[in-house]
Write a protein that holds these residues in place. Structure first.
Motif, mmCIF file in Angstrom:
data_model
loop_
_atom_site.group_PDB
_atom_site.id
_atom_site.type_symbol
_atom_site.label_atom_id
_atom_site.label_comp_id
_atom_site.label_asym_id
_atom_site.label_seq_id
_atom_site.Cartn_x
_atom_site.Cartn_y
_atom_site.Cartn_z
ATOM 1 N N LYS A 28 0.829 -1.212 0.000
ATOM 2 C CA LYS A 28 0.000 0.000 0.000
ATOM 3 C C LYS A 28 0.859 1.256 0.000
ATOM 4 O O LYS A 28 0.512 2.258 -0.639
ATOM 5 N N SER A 29 1.991 1.210 0.700
ATOM 6 C CA SER A 29 2.857 2.393 0.755
ATOM 7 C C SER A 29 3.451 2.725 -0.610
ATOM 8 O O SER A 29 3.832 3.867 -0.862
ATOM 9 N N VAL A 30 3.528 1.716 -1.495
ATOM 10 C CA VAL A 30 4.047 1.933 -2.854
ATOM 11 C C VAL A 30 2.934 2.401 -3.789
ATOM 12 O O VAL A 30 3.036 3.457 -4.416
ATOM 13 N N VAL A 31 1.869 1.620 -3.902
ATOM 14 C CA VAL A 31 0.817 1.935 -4.885
ATOM 15 C C VAL A 31 0.060 3.200 -4.522
ATOM 16 O O VAL A 31 -0.434 3.909 -5.414
ATOM 17 N N GLU A 32 -0.033 3.514 -3.241
ATOM 18 C CA GLU A 32 -0.758 4.713 -2.827
ATOM 19 C C GLU A 32 0.090 5.979 -2.899
ATOM 20 O O GLU A 32 -0.358 7.055 -2.490
ATOM 21 N N GLN A 33 1.307 5.857 -3.438
ATOM 22 C CA GLN A 33 2.090 7.054 -3.763
ATOM 23 C C GLN A 33 1.402 7.858 -4.868
ATOM 24 O O GLN A 33 1.640 9.049 -5.016
ATOM 25 N N ASN A 34 0.598 7.163 -5.669
ATOM 26 C CA ASN A 34 -0.077 7.789 -6.809
ATOM 27 C C ASN A 34 0.922 8.453 -7.755
ATOM 28 O O ASN A 34 0.648 9.514 -8.336
ATOM 29 N N TYR A 35 2.067 7.820 -7.891
ATOM 30 C CA TYR A 35 3.089 8.314 -8.813
ATOM 31 C C TYR A 35 2.718 7.842 -10.225
ATOM 32 O O TYR A 35 2.399 6.665 -10.425
ATOM 33 N N PRO A 36 2.749 8.717 -11.223
ATOM 34 C CA PRO A 36 2.177 8.403 -12.543
ATOM 35 C C PRO A 36 2.993 7.472 -13.433
ATOM 36 O O PRO A 36 2.477 6.981 -14.441
ATOM 37 N N SER A 53 -1.568 -14.586 -1.229
ATOM 38 C CA SER A 53 -2.960 -14.138 -1.372
ATOM 39 C C SER A 53 -3.057 -12.619 -1.290
ATOM 40 O O SER A 53 -3.854 -11.990 -2.005
ATOM 41 N N ILE A 54 -2.238 -12.013 -0.448
ATOM 42 C CA ILE A 54 -2.217 -10.546 -0.351
ATOM 43 C C ILE A 54 -1.660 -9.940 -1.639
ATOM 44 O O ILE A 54 -2.202 -8.965 -2.180
ATOM 45 N N ILE A 55 -0.578 -10.525 -2.141
ATOM 46 C CA ILE A 55 0.015 -10.030 -3.393
ATOM 47 C C ILE A 55 -0.990 -10.121 -4.533
ATOM 48 O O ILE A 55 -1.165 -9.175 -5.319
ATOM 49 N N LYS A 56 -1.676 -11.250 -4.643
ATOM 50 C CA LYS A 56 -2.668 -11.444 -5.708
ATOM 51 C C LYS A 56 -3.775 -10.400 -5.629
ATOM 52 O O LYS A 56 -4.227 -9.879 -6.649
ATOM 53 N N LYS A 57 -4.217 -10.092 -4.416
ATOM 54 C CA LYS A 57 -5.284 -9.107 -4.232
ATOM 55 C C LYS A 57 -4.894 -7.746 -4.811
ATOM 56 O O LYS A 57 -5.681 -7.114 -5.540
ATOM 57 N N TYR A 58 -3.668 -7.322 -4.537
ATOM 58 C CA TYR A 58 -3.237 -6.010 -5.021
ATOM 59 C C TYR A 58 -2.822 -6.034 -6.490
ATOM 60 O O TYR A 58 -2.980 -5.036 -7.196
ATOM 61 N N ALA A 59 -2.323 -7.171 -6.956
ATOM 62 C CA ALA A 59 -1.982 -7.294 -8.377
ATOM 63 C C ALA A 59 -3.244 -7.206 -9.230
ATOM 64 O O ALA A 59 -3.229 -6.650 -10.336
ATOM 65 N N LYS A 60 -4.344 -7.748 -8.722
ATOM 66 C CA LYS A 60 -5.625 -7.664 -9.417
ATOM 67 C C LYS A 60 -6.164 -6.238 -9.407
ATOM 68 O O LYS A 60 -6.752 -5.763 -10.386
ATOM 69 N N LYS A 61 -5.929 -5.542 -8.305
ATOM 70 C CA LYS A 61 -6.421 -4.163 -8.162
ATOM 71 C C LYS A 61 -5.587 -3.174 -8.968
ATOM 72 O O LYS A 61 -6.108 -2.168 -9.463
ATOM 73 N N TYR A 62 -4.273 -3.472 -9.113
ATOM 74 C CA TYR A 62 -3.370 -2.563 -9.828
ATOM 75 C C TYR A 62 -2.619 -3.313 -10.933
ATOM 76 O O TYR A 62 -1.390 -3.425 -10.899
ATOM 77 N N PRO A 63 -3.328 -3.841 -11.925
ATOM 78 C CA PRO A 63 -2.690 -4.680 -12.949
ATOM 79 C C PRO A 63 -1.694 -3.941 -13.837
ATOM 80 O O PRO A 63 -0.790 -4.560 -14.404
ATOM 81 N N ILE A 65 0.357 -1.655 -12.782
ATOM 82 C CA ILE A 65 1.511 -1.245 -11.968
ATOM 83 C C ILE A 65 2.303 -2.451 -11.460
ATOM 84 O O ILE A 65 3.532 -2.465 -11.518
ATOM 85 N N ILE A 66 1.598 -3.458 -10.970
ATOM 86 C CA ILE A 66 2.247 -4.562 -10.260
ATOM 87 C C ILE A 66 2.548 -5.748 -11.173
ATOM 88 O O ILE A 66 1.673 -6.241 -11.884
ATOM 89 N N LYS A 67 3.805 -6.186 -11.124
ATOM 90 C CA LYS A 67 4.223 -7.467 -11.694
ATOM 91 C C LYS A 67 4.696 -8.322 -10.522
ATOM 92 O O LYS A 67 5.292 -7.796 -9.578
ATOM 93 N N TRP A 68 4.462 -9.622 -10.585
ATOM 94 C CA TRP A 68 4.914 -10.438 -9.455
ATOM 95 C C TRP A 68 5.185 -11.870 -9.883
ATOM 96 O O TRP A 68 4.651 -12.359 -10.877
ATOM 97 N N ILE A 69 6.046 -12.516 -9.125
ATOM 98 C CA ILE A 69 6.307 -13.943 -9.279
ATOM 99 C C ILE A 69 6.422 -14.541 -7.891
ATOM 100 O O ILE A 69 6.741 -13.837 -6.923
ATOM 101 N N SER A 70 6.163 -15.819 -7.788
ATOM 102 C CA SER A 70 6.369 -16.536 -6.535
ATOM 103 C C SER A 70 6.996 -17.877 -6.860
ATOM 104 O O SER A 70 6.365 -18.738 -7.476
ATOM 105 N N GLU A 71 8.250 -18.037 -6.476
ATOM 106 C CA GLU A 71 8.994 -19.266 -6.752
ATOM 107 C C GLU A 71 10.175 -19.338 -5.809
ATOM 108 O O GLU A 71 10.603 -18.336 -5.256
#
Length: 265
Positions: A28-36, A53-63, A65-71
């Motif tokens: 939230k501290s990153v995405v809510e910067q509202n940096y363009p 599950s938390i990462i997926k929630k925000y990746a869905k909300k900010y597609p 902006i957010i890229k992610w992997i889990s491995e």
């Protein structure tokens, strides 16, 4: 030519493993910067808690902006390096999954680089917080802050690591010159990186505003194993300098800090 309204692309990398307790606040501290012009890359090491599950929630909300992997990975440095290789930004940084940016931090960094075209990297002030988000260790913060404003930072960095990692940003040009973070260090990969940047003679600029909240808690590396961390940072220093006097001063400084910590506890 870029217009005056152009904002440089910033890539933020978050390495994470089983930090479900804190990672939502970090995201939230990153995405809510509202940096363009933001690219946010989260590299999870196959967490077994609720992190994914938390990462997926925000990746869905900010597609956009957010890229992610889990491995599975080889540790924190490996995760950071994966994120750097995925990144496309002009300005780079990494924010651990228990730390946070302060409000407006990315705007401050972007404005700094727009104004100071010659600058290749910059570090800012910070706040130290505990598990509950309460400010702690104010003396340590102010003590290190003094060194960030002294001349010859390239010398003082070899006596103590005064650079706050989550408040530090660098141009892609630096990454292209010195490459990845070392996998050899578990605690002080950032210190090694800073020394490598100084070794190619890039001046470190300073922003006199808190850009991040650096969290220390009983599970964090700095909170639970600071004595081991101090031993490793001597090895980091030896890799980056042959000056025995500076290595000796660094050892003395570490002993002093360990003594002070013992009194605080």
């Amino acid at each position: 030519m870029k217009s005056k309204n152009y904002w440089p692309k910033i890539s933020v990398i978050t390495p994470s493993y089983n930090q479900g307790q804190f990672i939502e606040e970090t995201i939230k501290s990153v995405v809510e910067q509202n940096y363009p012009n933001l690219e946010y890359i989260i590299v999870d090491g196959a967490s077994t808690d609720n992190s994914v599950s938390i990462i997926k929630k925000y990746a869905k909300k900010y597609p956009k902006i957010i890229k992610w992997i889990s491995e599975k990975d080889k540790g924190q440095s490996d995760a950071i390096n994966k994120g750097l290789r995925m990144s496309t930004g002009e300005i780079l940084c990494y924010l651990n999954s228990d730390d946070c940016f302060t409000k407006g931090a990315l705007w401050e960094v972007a404005k700094f680089f727009k104004k100071n075209k010659e600058a290749k990297w910059v570090t800012g002030d910070y706040i130290v917080i505990n598990e509950k988000g309460e400010e702690i260790h104010q003396f340590v913060r102010w003590y290190k802050k003094i060194f960030s404003f002294l001349p010859r930072k390239d010398i003082f960095i070899k006596i103590l690591n005064f650079i706050n990692q989550p408040s530090t940003f660098w141009k892609r040009e630096i990454y292209e010159k010195i490459g990845d973070f070392s996998l050899d260090f578990k605690y002080n990969m950032d210190y090694d990186y800073w020394l490598r940047i100084f070794n190619i003679n890039y001046y470190l600029y300073t922003i006199n505003k808190p850009l991040s909240k650096f969290r220390i808690h009983h599970l964090s590396k700095g909170g639970s194993n600071f004595k081991i961390q101090f031993l490793e940072d001597i090895e980091v220093l030896k890799r980056n300098t042959t000056n025995r006097f500076l290595i000796w001063l660094h050892k003395i400084h570490n002993l002093l800090i360990v003594f002070i910590y013992s009194l605080i506890k």
